[in-house]
Motif scaffolding. Structure first.
Motif, short mmCIF file in Angstrom:
data_model
loop_
_atom_site.label_atom_id
_atom_site.label_comp_id
_atom_site.label_asym_id
_atom_site.label_seq_id
_atom_site.Cartn_x
_atom_site.Cartn_y
_atom_site.Cartn_z
N ARG A 13 0.83 -1.21 0.00
CA ARG A 13 0.00 0.00 0.00
C ARG A 13 0.86 1.26 0.00
N GLY A 14 2.03 1.18 0.63
CA GLY A 14 2.93 2.33 0.64
C GLY A 14 3.38 2.74 -0.75
N ALA A 15 3.43 1.77 -1.68
CA ALA A 15 3.85 2.11 -3.04
C ALA A 15 2.82 2.97 -3.75
N THR A 16 1.55 2.90 -3.32
CA THR A 16 0.52 3.71 -3.97
C THR A 16 0.66 5.19 -3.65
N VAL A 17 1.45 5.53 -2.63
CA VAL A 17 1.65 6.95 -2.30
C VAL A 17 2.24 7.69 -3.49
N PHE A 18 3.23 7.10 -4.14
CA PHE A 18 3.88 7.76 -5.27
C PHE A 18 2.94 7.85 -6.47
N ARG A 19 2.15 6.80 -6.70
CA ARG A 19 1.22 6.82 -7.83
C ARG A 19 0.12 7.86 -7.62
N LEU A 20 -0.48 7.88 -6.43
CA LEU A 20 -1.53 8.85 -6.15
C LEU A 20 -0.99 10.27 -6.12
N GLY A 21 0.22 10.44 -5.58
CA GLY A 21 0.83 11.77 -5.56
C GLY A 21 1.06 12.31 -6.96
N MET A 22 1.53 11.45 -7.86
CA MET A 22 1.73 11.89 -9.25
C MET A 22 0.40 12.20 -9.93
N LEU A 23 -0.61 11.37 -9.70
CA LEU A 23 -1.91 11.61 -10.33
C LEU A 23 -2.53 12.92 -9.85
N LEU A 24 -2.42 13.20 -8.55
CA LEU A 24 -3.01 14.42 -8.01
C LEU A 24 -2.29 15.68 -8.49
N SER A 25 -0.99 15.57 -8.67
CA SER A 25 -0.21 16.74 -9.10
C SER A 25 -0.13 16.87 -10.62
N LEU A 26 -0.62 15.87 -11.35
CA LEU A 26 -0.45 15.86 -12.81
C LEU A 26 -1.06 17.07 -13.51
N PRO A 27 -2.28 17.53 -13.16
CA PRO A 27 -2.81 18.71 -13.86
C PRO A 27 -1.93 19.94 -13.71
N VAL A 28 -1.46 20.20 -12.50
CA VAL A 28 -0.61 21.37 -12.27
C VAL A 28 0.74 21.18 -12.94
N VAL A 29 1.34 20.01 -12.78
CA VAL A 29 2.66 19.76 -13.38
C VAL A 29 2.57 19.79 -14.90
N GLY A 30 1.48 19.24 -15.47
CA GLY A 30 1.31 19.27 -16.92
C GLY A 30 1.18 20.68 -17.46
N ALA A 31 0.39 21.53 -16.77
CA ALA A 31 0.25 22.92 -17.21
C ALA A 31 1.58 23.66 -17.12
N LEU A 32 2.34 23.40 -16.07
CA LEU A 32 3.64 24.06 -15.93
C LEU A 32 4.65 23.54 -16.94
N LEU A 33 4.54 22.28 -17.33
CA LEU A 33 5.43 21.74 -18.36
C LEU A 33 5.19 22.45 -19.69
N ILE A 34 3.90 22.63 -20.04
CA ILE A 34 3.59 23.37 -21.27
C ILE A 34 4.10 24.80 -21.19
N ALA A 35 3.94 25.42 -20.02
CA ALA A 35 4.42 26.79 -19.84
C ALA A 35 5.94 26.86 -19.97
N ASN A 36 6.66 25.89 -19.43
CA ASN A 36 8.12 25.85 -19.55
C ASN A 36 8.55 25.70 -21.01
N LEU A 37 7.83 24.85 -21.75
CA LEU A 37 8.15 24.70 -23.17
C LEU A 37 7.92 26.00 -23.93
N ALA A 38 6.83 26.70 -23.59
CA ALA A 38 6.54 27.97 -24.24
C ALA A 38 7.61 29.01 -23.91
N ILE A 39 8.03 29.05 -22.66
CA ILE A 39 9.09 30.00 -22.28
C ILE A 39 10.39 29.66 -22.99
#
Length: 261
Positions: free
Chosen positions: A176-202
């Motif tokens: 169950r401890g391994a799911t911490v990393f999976r859930l953490g990535m899924l929850l942060s994915l919208p923000v991280v994805g938007a910032l990735l696009i912004a970094n590419l644009a910059i």
């Protein structure tokens, strides 16, 4: 004349002490009841009250003296079961805090920390914000009552007996401890994805206009986009936290069943 024998005293003590240890173990690790804002006196009083209410509903206790090697082992098992129940709920909050760490790192707010009274340490502000939001949703969805119900129901799933805990339940908790990393990535994915696009644009902008100061333009732009993405994501948190609480109860039932094989 009313007399009480040594055997009766040991039976009464076992009827109260062993359930108390399991309930108190859950209160020690549960993300809400283990908060520093709740004093140890309140936790102990709540554990005593719940143990008194639960004791008449339990199966007969093993005919084992409390102060004996087997009795001490039973007490350790009860404390361990309670700790495992509360720790499983703690993993859900850890996943949310990890999402906040990842989002804050990409937004450039990893250096912005604040004192978190729950952890008694400096925590990145985004992680602390998401942790507080999750805690409020947890209380609004009666998650604290769900945890009490789970620990009370656990006495029927894992009765108090001298039988050692099965290793399969411990393995499930470790997995169950391994799911911490999976859930953490899924929850942060919208923000991280938007910032990735912004970094590419910059990056494209600085390539097209080398004289552009990337530090003067990029930092406030990433910060604004990150906060905007976080604002748009927040309305989707309540149903997701509700789903996580349901998944938590299902996993706890599976883990408790595996502990008593």
């Amino acid at each position: 004349m009313f007399t009480v024998s040594q055997v009766q005293i040991e039976q009464w003590l076992a009827l109260f002490l062993w359930p108390f240890l399991r309930i108190f173990g859950m209160l020690l690790t549960d993300p809400f009841y283990s908060s520093r804002s709740i004093s140890a006196t309140v936790r102990i009083a709540l554990a005593i009250l719940l143990a008194i209410l639960v004791a008449p509903l339990l199966q007969p206790m093993p005919a084992v003296p409390v102060v004996s090697p087997i009795g001490i082992m039973i007490g350790i098992n009860q404390l361990l079961i309670g700790l495992m129940i509360g720790f499983t709920a703690r993993l859900m909050f850890t996943a949310v805090e990890m999402a906040g760490h990842l989002a804050g790192l990409q937004m450039g707010l990893s250096f912005a920390t604040a004192y978190d009274p729950q952890h008694a340490s400096q925590v990145p502000i985004v992680a602390q914000f998401l942790s507080l939001v999750t805690l409020l949703l947890f209380l609004a969805l009666n998650g604290h009552l769900v945890m009490i119900r789970v620990v009370v129901d656990s006495f029927s799933q894992v009765p108090i007996d001298p039988q050692p805990l099965a290793a399969e339940g411990l393995r499930l908790l470790a997995d169950r401890g391994a799911t911490v990393f999976r859930l953490g990535m899924l929850l942060s994915l919208p923000v991280v994805g938007a910032l990735l696009i912004a970094n590419l644009a910059i990056g494209v902008m600085t390539r097209a206009a080398p004289q552009l100061n990337v530090f003067a333009v990029g930092f406030p732009l990433l910060l604004g986009i990150g906060l905007g993405a976080l604002y748009l994501v927040l309305p989707y948190y309540p149903p997701y936290i509700d789903f996580m609480i349901g998944d938590l109860t299902r996993f706890l039932a599976q883990m408790l069943k595996a502990l008593h094989r």
